[in-house]
Every structure is written in C-alpha cells, then in structure tokens.
Design a protein around this motif. Sequence first.
Motif, PDB file in Angstrom:
ATOM      1  N   ASN A 151       0.847  -1.178   0.000  1.00 46.89           N
ATOM      2  CA  ASN A 151       0.000   0.000   0.000  1.00 46.89           C
ATOM      3  C   ASN A 151       0.891   1.239   0.000  1.00 46.89           C
ATOM      4  N   PRO A 152       0.816   2.074  -1.031  1.00 50.56           N
ATOM      5  CA  PRO A 152       1.726   3.217  -1.078  1.00 50.56           C
ATOM      6  C   PRO A 152       1.352   4.329  -0.089  1.00 50.56           C
ATOM      7  N   LEU A 153       0.143   4.271   0.438  1.00 49.87           N
ATOM      8  CA  LEU A 153      -0.324   5.336   1.334  1.00 49.87           C
ATOM      9  C   LEU A 153      -0.702   4.726   2.680  1.00 49.87           C
ATOM     10  N   SER A 154       0.134   4.940   3.677  1.00 51.12           N
ATOM     11  CA  SER A 154      -0.156   4.360   4.989  1.00 51.12           C
ATOM     12  C   SER A 154      -1.426   4.994   5.554  1.00 51.12           C
ATOM     13  N   ASP A 155      -2.079   4.282   6.472  1.00 50.58           N
ATOM     14  CA  ASP A 155      -3.266   4.824   7.133  1.00 50.58           C
ATOM     15  C   ASP A 155      -2.925   6.140   7.824  1.00 50.58           C
ATOM     16  N   GLU A 156      -1.710   6.199   8.329  1.00 55.37           N
ATOM     17  CA  GLU A 156      -1.272   7.378   9.063  1.00 55.37           C
ATOM     18  C   GLU A 156      -1.264   8.610   8.142  1.00 55.37           C
ATOM     19  N   LEU A 157      -0.679   8.444   6.944  1.00 50.80           N
ATOM     20  CA  LEU A 157      -0.631   9.569   6.004  1.00 50.80           C
ATOM     21  C   LEU A 157      -1.973   9.780   5.316  1.00 50.80           C
ATOM     22  N   GLY A 158      -2.661   8.680   5.071  1.00 51.17           N
ATOM     23  CA  GLY A 158      -3.909   8.763   4.307  1.00 51.17           C
ATOM     24  C   GLY A 158      -5.074   9.292   5.113  1.00 51.17           C
ATOM     25  N   LYS A 159      -4.965   9.213   6.420  1.00 45.19           N
ATOM     26  CA  LYS A 159      -5.999   9.728   7.334  1.00 45.19           C
ATOM     27  C   LYS A 159      -7.405   9.267   6.947  1.00 45.19           C
ATOM     28  N   GLY A 160      -7.531   8.012   6.585  1.00 46.57           N
ATOM     29  CA  GLY A 160      -8.861   7.472   6.330  1.00 46.57           C
ATOM     30  C   GLY A 160      -9.372   7.687   4.918  1.00 46.57           C
ATOM     31  N   ALA A 161      -8.584   8.307   4.048  1.00 46.87           N
ATOM     32  CA  ALA A 161      -9.065   8.596   2.697  1.00 46.87           C
ATOM     33  C   ALA A 161      -9.423   7.326   1.944  1.00 46.87           C
ATOM     34  N   TYR A 162     -10.467   7.396   1.129  1.00 43.48           N
ATOM     35  CA  TYR A 162     -10.758   6.348   0.156  1.00 43.48           C
ATOM     36  C   TYR A 162     -11.346   7.017  -1.068  1.00 43.48           C
ATOM     37  N   GLY A 163     -11.491   6.260  -2.139  1.00 42.24           N
ATOM     38  CA  GLY A 163     -12.016   6.854  -3.360  1.00 42.24           C
ATOM     39  C   GLY A 163     -10.981   7.754  -4.034  1.00 42.24           C
ATOM     40  N   THR A 164     -11.505   8.737  -4.790  1.00 43.30           N
ATOM     41  CA  THR A 164     -10.607   9.629  -5.522  1.00 43.30           C
ATOM     42  C   THR A 164      -9.633  10.332  -4.577  1.00 43.30           C
ATOM     43  N   LYS A 165     -10.092  10.647  -3.392  1.00 48.33           N
ATOM     44  CA  LYS A 165      -9.233  11.313  -2.395  1.00 48.33           C
ATOM     45  C   LYS A 165      -8.004  10.443  -2.085  1.00 48.33           C
ATOM     46  N   PHE A 166      -8.233   9.137  -1.957  1.00 43.62           N
ATOM     47  CA  PHE A 166      -7.103   8.219  -1.690  1.00 43.62           C
ATOM     48  C   PHE A 166      -6.098   8.289  -2.835  1.00 43.62           C
ATOM     49  N   LYS A 167      -6.622   8.205  -4.064  1.00 37.15           N
ATOM     50  CA  LYS A 167      -5.723   8.210  -5.230  1.00 37.15           C
ATOM     51  C   LYS A 167      -4.910   9.505  -5.273  1.00 37.15           C
ATOM     52  N   GLU A 168      -5.556  10.606  -4.943  1.00 41.99           N
ATOM     53  CA  GLU A 168      -4.848  11.898  -4.977  1.00 41.99           C
ATOM     54  C   GLU A 168      -3.776  11.957  -3.892  1.00 41.99           C
ATOM     55  N   GLU A 169      -4.133  11.480  -2.723  1.00 44.23           N
ATOM     56  CA  GLU A 169      -3.158  11.513  -1.626  1.00 44.23           C
ATOM     57  C   GLU A 169      -1.998  10.549  -1.897  1.00 44.23           C
ATOM     58  N   ALA A 170      -2.311   9.385  -2.461  1.00 49.54           N
ATOM     59  CA  ALA A 170      -1.254   8.419  -2.777  1.00 49.54           C
ATOM     60  C   ALA A 170      -0.285   9.022  -3.787  1.00 49.54           C
ATOM     61  N   ARG A 171      -0.837   9.718  -4.767  1.00 49.49           N
ATOM     62  CA  ARG A 171      -0.005  10.354  -5.793  1.00 49.49           C
ATOM     63  C   ARG A 171       0.841  11.479  -5.188  1.00 49.49           C
ATOM     64  N   ARG A 172       0.223  12.210  -4.306  1.00 50.48           N
ATOM     65  CA  ARG A 172       0.953  13.306  -3.643  1.00 50.48           C
ATOM     66  C   ARG A 172       2.164  12.773  -2.859  1.00 50.48           C
ATOM     67  N   TYR A 173       1.944  11.722  -2.093  1.00 52.53           N
ATOM     68  CA  TYR A 173       3.001  11.244  -1.200  1.00 52.53           C
ATOM     69  C   TYR A 173       3.991  10.297  -1.876  1.00 52.53           C
ATOM     70  N   TYR A 174       3.581   9.730  -3.031  1.00 55.75           N
ATOM     71  CA  TYR A 174       4.475   8.774  -3.703  1.00 55.75           C
ATOM     72  C   TYR A 174       5.804   9.457  -4.031  1.00 55.75           C
ATOM     73  N   GLY A 175       6.874   8.826  -3.649  1.00 52.42           N
ATOM     74  CA  GLY A 175       8.192   9.427  -3.908  1.00 52.42           C
ATOM     75  C   GLY A 175       8.687  10.303  -2.779  1.00 52.42           C
ATOM     76  N   SER A 176       7.880  10.496  -1.748  1.00 46.69           N
ATOM     77  CA  SER A 176       8.340  11.369  -0.655  1.00 46.69           C
ATOM     78  C   SER A 176       8.813  10.574   0.555  1.00 46.69           C
ATOM     79  N   ASN A 177       8.739   9.256   0.463  1.00 47.61           N
ATOM     80  CA  ASN A 177       9.240   8.424   1.561  1.00 47.61           C
ATOM     81  C   ASN A 177      10.712   8.085   1.320  1.00 47.61           C
TER      82      ASN A 177
END
Lengths: 595, 219
Positions: free
Chosen positions: A421-447
Amino acid sequence: MPIITSSQTQPEYDVAIVGSGAGGGQMAFTLTMAGLKCVMLEAGRSYVPETQTAMFHRPEHVPLLNTPTPDKHMGFTDATVDGGWEVPGEPYTQASNKDEEKFWWWRARMLGGRTNHWGRMSLRNGPLDFKPRSRDGLGFDWPIGYDDVEPYYTKVEMLIGVFGTNEGLENTPNSPAGVLLPAPKGRASELLLQKHAKKLNIPVISIHRAVLTRPLDADNIPAKLFPNNPKVQKIVGDSMRMRAPCFWATDCHRGCAIRANYQSTTVHLPPALATGNLDIVPNAHAREVILGKDGKAKGVLYIDKTTGDEERVKAKVVVLAASSGETVRLLLNSKSAHFPQGIGNGNGLVGKYVMDSVGTSVGGQVPILENLPPHNEDGAGGPHFYIPWWQYQEQLKGKLDFARGYHVEFNGTRGMPGGRNPLSDELGKGAYGTKFKEEARRYYGSNVGYTCRGEQIPNDDCFAELDPEVKDKWGIPVLRWHWKWSDQERNMAAHAAKTFTAFIETMGGTVRAQKKAAIENGGRVIHEVGGALMGAEAKKSVCNGWNQTWDVKNLFLSDAAPFPSNADKNPTLTIMALAWRTGDYIIEQAKKGEL
Amino acid sequence: MTEGETTALRLDRRQVLKWFAATAASTQLSEFGFAAAVPVVTAKGYGTDPELMKIYKPGDFWPLTFTAEQRKTVVALADVMFPEDHLGPAASTLRVPDYMDEWISAPYPIQQKDRAALLPGLQWIEGEAKKRFNADFASLSEAQKHALCDDICGAAPVKAELKKGGAFFSKFRSLAASAYYGTEAGWKALGYVGNISLPTFDGPPPEVLAKLGVEQTVK
C-alpha cells in the motif's frame, strides 16, 4: 567441457572447486585461464540468467504481487531459486531459543549462488580494514595488507565492470585512473540528501556497484589482464562483448538477462567454460573433503541430489568456496584419523568468529519531495549514491562509543509500486475513493529510508558448530548457530538511528518508520563472513594469508570464511580479489610442484 | 573421511526449524475478533523453483475462494475505494478483486491471516448494509455506500461498536491498493514512470532539480 552429471566426470582433475558464487566463480575463471583442469561442484541446479530472468514482469504478472513468501523469501521475481533462510530438507539449528540470539542463515542452492541476486555493491576494503587490531586493539589483524590485495581489486574491477567515482576519502580507496566505469546521475532524493548532509559534514558520494554503465572495453582490457596470452585474451574479450550495458530498468535483484551486472553465471563461468578446462556438476552437494594417507586432500565426497547416491571426484588441489557457513560445515564434517575434530580444527577454531554486518534502518517522509513531476528513477537497478564511513578521526580521538565504521545505503523513492500500500493509514488519514488516489499520488516518492551496514567486531559468542544430533535429508550433520551482538554493535546501531533521524529532519521531514529492534538479527544482512580465519600463526588461525589451510597444504578456502574482520564494505569484491590472488598462488605453487 | 572409507547414509527427517510453519489449524479465529470459522486452505504453494518467465493470473497456482456473493461485495467495495476518475479506471476493471481472491486463497501464513480477517469482514459489511438499508452492499446507492464507509474509513474516529468494521476496511483498502498499484494503469495513477529500457539515464529533469533547490552533481 561443459555442465555435466556425476557419471560424466573425469577420473582426476587438477583442482576441485566447491561452490560457484563469487569465490568459486573467480577461482574457476583464474585457474582455467591458466590451463588447469577444474571440476566445480554446485549444490543447486544449473541456472541460465539469459533465459530465466523475469526482467519486466509487473507485480500483476506474478503470484501475490511479487511479495515475499516462504517459497521465495525476496518475492517471486527475485533471482534466487531453491534458496533463502530456510531450505527444505536442509535444516540448521539454534543454540538459543531467544529471538535476538538466532542466526538467520541464507543459502542459495543454484549455479552462481548468491551472486545472482545481490545488490552489486562493490566496495574495496581500505588499509585500516586489514589491520583493525593494530588501530583499536580489538578483533584480529589480517596477515596480509591492502597493498597485497590492491592489484587484485583492480583486476576484478576491470573484469566484472564496476561504476563509481574516486573521492580520495579516508580508508575509502580510489581505483587506478580509467578502471571505474562512469557513475550514474543522482536521483532526486539522493541529491537532496547530498545537499543537506553537507550541513552535517557528512559526504554523500557515488557508490561503487558492479553494473555496466557503458560496454566494457573488450579490445583493451583482456590484454591488460592477460598480457602475452592471445588465446585467453580472445576468450575474455568475446565474453565481454556478450555483455550489454545497463538499459536503466529493472531491479538488479532479479538478475540480469542482458548480463549488464555481475553475476558469476554471466561473467565468470561462461569464459571459464569456453576455455574447455571446466566441468560443472550441478546438484552435487559436497559432504566431506577426502583425505589421503599422506595427509593431503585427494578430492571431494558429495551427494548427487538427482540420485541420492554418494559420489567422489578426485583432484590434486581442493578449493572450498561454499559460503562461510557451508565451508565451516565441510571442514567440521571432514573427520579422519588425521583430523578427528575435522580439518583445520585441531585448535578448535573452525566455526569460530562468524560475523555479519550490523543492520538497522530508519524511514521518514519528506514534504519537499511530495507532488514532484513524474519522472523515471529506475536507474541502474539499485542505489547510485551512498555515504562511506566518515568518522575515522573521531574514533581515533576516542569520541565515539564504538570502534568501527558503517556506511549508509538509501532506499529509492520512486521505485516500482505494487505489492504494498503506497499510502499508509497514518498519512492517508482514512481517505478512500478519488481522495485516496490523490493523496497516494501526492506522497508517492516522498518516503525515504536509510540503512546502516556496519562492521561487527568478532566475538566469542558468535560461532557455528556441528549439531550433535540433527542431520539433513542426506544424513549429513548440520550446523548449530550461536549468536550475540556486543555493545559495540548496539552502540553503532544507536548512532546510526540518531544520524538517520538527523538526515530526515534536516531535509524538513518526519521519521515514520523505525524498526522495533534496534539491530537486525545475525544473518539478516546476508554478509556472513569468518569461521575459518586466516592468520600469521598456525596455532591461532585456520589458514594462512594465501587462504591455504595450515593442516592440509593443498586445501584452500576461497569464500569469506577466512575473513578475520568484516569491514562495513560489503564482502563480495574482497572475496573475488582474494580468490584471484589465491588462484595465482595455486598456479605458481603447482608449477613448482609444491602442492 | 580418509580415502577408501565409506559412510552409511542415514535418513533423518526430523523437522527442526519451524520459522515459516504453515498454519494448519482446522478453524482460525479472526485477527479482528470475528467469530466466524474460515474454511482452511490446503493447496500447495508455488514451490521454491517456479517457472519465472511465465505471465501468471490469479488461480494459476491455487484455487480461488470467493463465492459469487462474496465476489459481488468485493467488487462493489473495491470500486468505492478505487472508482473510475481522472486518475484512472475502477479497481474491478484492473482485476483487483481477482488479486485479492488469489491473496486470501494462498497457502502461506501472512495470507492465511488476512483470509481470517477478510472473509468474516465481508460478512460483516453485508450484515451492516442489511441492517441499515435493508439491501446488499452492491445494491446500495453511492450515497448509501459512502455513508457506511465514512463511518469505518478512519477519517473520523471510528465508534467503538464499529471497530471491527474499521479494522476490516483498513485491511481491505491496503490489499486493494497493493493490487491496484501493481498494474500499468495504477502506475500511471501514482506517477511511476519506468520499467522501460532507455539508452541513457539522465537523472531528474530540470523542473525537479529547481523545485528541490539542488544541482545534478554527477556530470
């Protein structure tokens, strides 16, 4: 001569080599180029990277999205087959049932051994690494020094191809001009750390890895390696021409079908076979060194795994390059009237002073790396930069509470996704749907992640012996491991964790992942060395500075078992340099009729 | 041994190391405290030396588990989590439910543990859909699906009586994401560019260097 079965072996060989990895591969290469007739015993199956490497498979193409399983401990596409920390039918045991006192023993039962999947880090030991006791009073000095090994480091680098730069840093040797291949460009997170680590006075430089960043100079290198030997020059040159340079994709751990990185099966064994002087017997599990009544090695007793039968090969010289642990096991199992405790073990030193690297890591998330424009960071299938140990002077002045160094490796940030999972629950703060995809894209590459690879000092509590009861499926006694880290390693790991936290915070990031155990279990880094130490005196060591056992002069150890110390520099390049050096010694001694 | 001696081979099948011991209990209690018994997986794994060059699909190595009803629930929930939008297609069109089925059907310890969480979790969410809306989950309107998911997704603290559902949702989301981003469309959604051979490696483009305030130091 080719890859054969046990029924096809010759009545006698000049040299029998047990193992086909970095040590065995280099030894076979060196000896066959000199015209010696060799047989190589490999406990696993034959393996051809050109046709068996899953180069471009996506996670969706393979079972369980390429995640690790008990069958494939590093994921489905990892090059290792029939290997891992557990091998069916081939157990090992632990002296302690405490988790932190367990040793994890990685074995790869396949042609080429662990060289098929390793990280290709190719760092030279420095002058201090051969004489650590002289510097800090701990552990053991090697009976040889950097100057003895330097010519062989250079030869190996020219043969296998190593990229990197010469930075002239303390105990981090330069290679001669023109030997190293060009270093690949830095990635975003590597350049970012380089900039910020400067503020902490920590050098971030190009790492040395055995990956071709351009074709090898097949027209000139062979003549430099083998002057006045046109036949061998042609064989080596032809083999070099078969290797393509890196095409900047795919993880080196999968192996390399285009032969751009070093693995024994693509670099050492093809030219050795091309000489016509090498027979390879796969599925040949060595059990004992056969000893003659004159006290000399006469060959190797092995199990043919395809039939379960015991077989023998005869040879004038025997070389063990089976991996530290397996070489120890072979020596201890080679019991005879001459050597009731096993060869080399009259002083009880076989199996003693096993070392691994000190491993610990810290991960974090760095906001400035969020939402970067997508770009290709695959690069050379592994790290481009690293941090060599930088505090030799502080240690000399007694400012640190541990005596030896570590280097730092970095995890890639825009690596191939899938299987996690590229977006941990901690960073994702419960996001799902399009919001999840946007947050995953935002954080991808920042770890980011930083890993310590440090020097363990040999101690009396880390050793292997034969288990008095347990045997493997062929009835061969197995190893029982003992393991305890000392404060030296614990203090180093704590220092590394503090340093890595400083990296992340200096870049404006937050620490997100730190392993509960400060230090990885013994064996987890798969840098097992020692167990049959080389030394200047027979009573205090198992072999001499030529990797020749004191007990049996035609028996040589050409893996990491003879290492009296385990510098933070990964062991593979040193294994190869010493194997070439030992090979030259065998050739010279054989000519003199000394063996 | 000395030349001329022989050894008698003894077979010893004692199993000593059990680090990766397969879980073979006849029933398993779910990690999240669901009481339902989960059917046991008895299939074999892919072994230590599988054919690596083949392109596989779920079901090639071990039989899949989901019933038609379970599959319907999984498709609906995966598509709520990964809908079709400006960042790519819906999860079900990328076979995400198939990968999840492959995962929970695998005979390995990690997957068996997830199986014991996922299967009862599907039952739970169906029960919840019935209780709240008197319909199965897949038949709910988008608004109804969201109303249910919003309570267990973790964006706001999950109520005590819904904790089991919250843990299930998190596990499901993590597994679905692992599969979604293992596909080419998922890579595009995330911004991964790679797995393609290139003549040169040029490092980060100028706009990336500028944003980070760094220079390329390898010339």
